[in-house]
Design a protein around this motif. Sequence first.
Motif, PDB file in Angstrom:
ATOM      1  N   VAL A 142       0.842  -1.198   0.000  1.00 31.89           N
ATOM      2  CA  VAL A 142       0.000   0.000   0.000  1.00 31.89           C
ATOM      3  C   VAL A 142       0.873   1.242   0.000  1.00 31.89           C
ATOM      4  O   VAL A 142       0.630   2.201  -0.741  1.00 31.89           O
ATOM      5  CB  VAL A 142      -0.974  -0.010   1.204  1.00 31.89           C
ATOM      6  CG1 VAL A 142      -1.636   1.339   1.384  1.00 31.89           C
ATOM      7  CG2 VAL A 142      -2.012  -1.101   1.033  1.00 31.89           C
ATOM      8  N   ALA A 143       1.916   1.227   0.799  1.00 27.96           N
ATOM      9  CA  ALA A 143       2.826   2.374   0.854  1.00 27.96           C
ATOM     10  C   ALA A 143       3.534   2.553  -0.486  1.00 27.96           C
ATOM     11  O   ALA A 143       3.725   3.670  -0.957  1.00 27.96           O
ATOM     12  CB  ALA A 143       3.842   2.187   1.970  1.00 27.96           C
ATOM     13  N   GLN A 144       3.906   1.444  -1.117  1.00 25.77           N
ATOM     14  CA  GLN A 144       4.587   1.507  -2.409  1.00 25.77           C
ATOM     15  C   GLN A 144       3.652   2.067  -3.476  1.00 25.77           C
ATOM     16  O   GLN A 144       4.042   2.900  -4.277  1.00 25.77           O
ATOM     17  CB  GLN A 144       5.049   0.099  -2.791  1.00 25.77           C
ATOM     18  CG  GLN A 144       6.163   0.060  -3.787  1.00 25.77           C
ATOM     19  CD  GLN A 144       6.634  -1.370  -4.009  1.00 25.77           C
ATOM     20  OE1 GLN A 144       5.846  -2.301  -3.946  1.00 25.77           O
ATOM     21  NE2 GLN A 144       7.932  -1.523  -4.239  1.00 25.77           N
ATOM     22  N   ARG A 145       2.411   1.641  -3.483  1.00 20.88           N
ATOM     23  CA  ARG A 145       1.436   2.160  -4.436  1.00 20.88           C
ATOM     24  C   ARG A 145       1.200   3.637  -4.203  1.00 20.88           C
ATOM     25  O   ARG A 145       1.110   4.420  -5.123  1.00 20.88           O
ATOM     26  CB  ARG A 145       0.111   1.406  -4.308  1.00 20.88           C
ATOM     27  CG  ARG A 145       0.101   0.066  -4.949  1.00 20.88           C
ATOM     28  CD  ARG A 145      -1.291  -0.488  -4.916  1.00 20.88           C
ATOM     29  NE  ARG A 145      -1.276  -1.908  -5.232  1.00 20.88           N
ATOM     30  CZ  ARG A 145      -2.233  -2.731  -4.953  1.00 20.88           C
ATOM     31  NH1 ARG A 145      -3.310  -2.307  -4.312  1.00 20.88           N
ATOM     32  NH2 ARG A 145      -2.154  -3.982  -5.297  1.00 20.88           N
ATOM     33  N   GLY A 146       1.099   3.979  -2.925  1.00 23.09           N
ATOM     34  CA  GLY A 146       0.859   5.380  -2.598  1.00 23.09           C
ATOM     35  C   GLY A 146       2.005   6.258  -3.037  1.00 23.09           C
ATOM     36  O   GLY A 146       1.824   7.334  -3.573  1.00 23.09           O
ATOM     37  N   SER A 147       3.230   5.810  -2.850  1.00 24.16           N
ATOM     38  CA  SER A 147       4.393   6.607  -3.256  1.00 24.16           C
ATOM     39  C   SER A 147       4.527   6.594  -4.772  1.00 24.16           C
ATOM     40  O   SER A 147       5.002   7.555  -5.357  1.00 24.16           O
ATOM     41  CB  SER A 147       5.660   6.083  -2.592  1.00 24.16           C
ATOM     42  OG  SER A 147       5.938   4.764  -3.039  1.00 24.16           O
ATOM     43  N   GLY A 148       4.086   5.561  -5.433  1.00 23.06           N
ATOM     44  CA  GLY A 148       4.132   5.517  -6.890  1.00 23.06           C
ATOM     45  C   GLY A 148       3.151   6.471  -7.515  1.00 23.06           C
ATOM     46  O   GLY A 148       3.424   7.071  -8.534  1.00 23.06           O
ATOM     47  N   HIS A 149       1.991   6.657  -6.896  1.00 25.05           N
ATOM     48  CA  HIS A 149       0.988   7.587  -7.409  1.00 25.05           C
ATOM     49  C   HIS A 149       1.448   9.023  -7.216  1.00 25.05           C
ATOM     50  O   HIS A 149       1.113   9.900  -8.010  1.00 25.05           O
ATOM     51  CB  HIS A 149      -0.370   7.390  -6.694  1.00 25.05           C
ATOM     52  CG  HIS A 149      -1.060   6.121  -7.102  1.00 25.05           C
ATOM     53  ND1 HIS A 149      -1.560   5.933  -8.346  1.00 25.05           N
ATOM     54  CD2 HIS A 149      -1.332   4.989  -6.399  1.00 25.05           C
ATOM     55  CE1 HIS A 149      -2.129   4.724  -8.411  1.00 25.05           C
ATOM     56  NE2 HIS A 149      -1.992   4.137  -7.219  1.00 25.05           N
ATOM     57  N   ASP A 150       2.213   9.296  -6.187  1.00 26.73           N
ATOM     58  CA  ASP A 150       2.683  10.669  -5.935  1.00 26.73           C
ATOM     59  C   ASP A 150       3.694  11.102  -6.974  1.00 26.73           C
ATOM     60  O   ASP A 150       3.813  12.258  -7.281  1.00 26.73           O
ATOM     61  CB  ASP A 150       3.325  10.766  -4.531  1.00 26.73           C
ATOM     62  CG  ASP A 150       2.275  10.619  -3.455  1.00 26.73           C
ATOM     63  OD1 ASP A 150       1.081  10.784  -3.753  1.00 26.73           O
ATOM     64  OD2 ASP A 150       2.677  10.314  -2.297  1.00 26.73           O
TER      65      ASP A 150
END
Length: 152
Positions: A142-150
Motif C-alpha cells: 500500500v505504501a509503495q502504491r501510494g508513493s508511486g501515485h505521488d
Amino acid sequence: MSEKKDPSVWEGFKAFLMRGNVVDLAVAVVIGAAFTNIVNAVVKGIINPVVGAIGTKNLDHYSSCLSSTCEGEQGIRILWGSVLGATLSFVITAAVVYFLMVLPMAKYLGRLEARRKAKEGTQEVIEVTELEVLKEIRDALVAQRGSGHDRR
C-alpha cells in the motif's frame, strides 16, 4: 400398531448394545468381580489375622448384645464385625482402584492435554506471526502504491 413398536424397540435395543459404553461397563463388571476375590483374600488373609492378634481372627465374631442375654440364637445382636470387614474390603478396593487405575490415568490424560495445549499454543503463535508478516507485506505494498501515485 404393535408391529410398528416391535421394530423400533428392537432397533433401540441393538443400538444400546452396540454403544461402546455397554462393552466398557461389561468389562468393568467382570474385572471388578475378579478383583473382589483378591480384596476378600487380602482382608481374610492379612487384615483379619492382624485384627485377630487383638481378639478373634474372624471379624464376623465381633458383635454387641442389645438384650440382657445373648446366648446361642437368643437375644438381639449387632454384628458390627461384619460391617467392619465389609468396610475394610470397600476401603481397600477403593484405594487400589484409585492409586493403581484412576490416578495414573488422570496423570496420563493431564500430560496428553498439556501436550495438546502446547501444540495449539505453538500453532497459534505461528499463525499470528504469519498474519503479522502478511499485514506488513500489505502495508508495504500500500505504501509503495501510494508513493508511486505521488510521482506521476
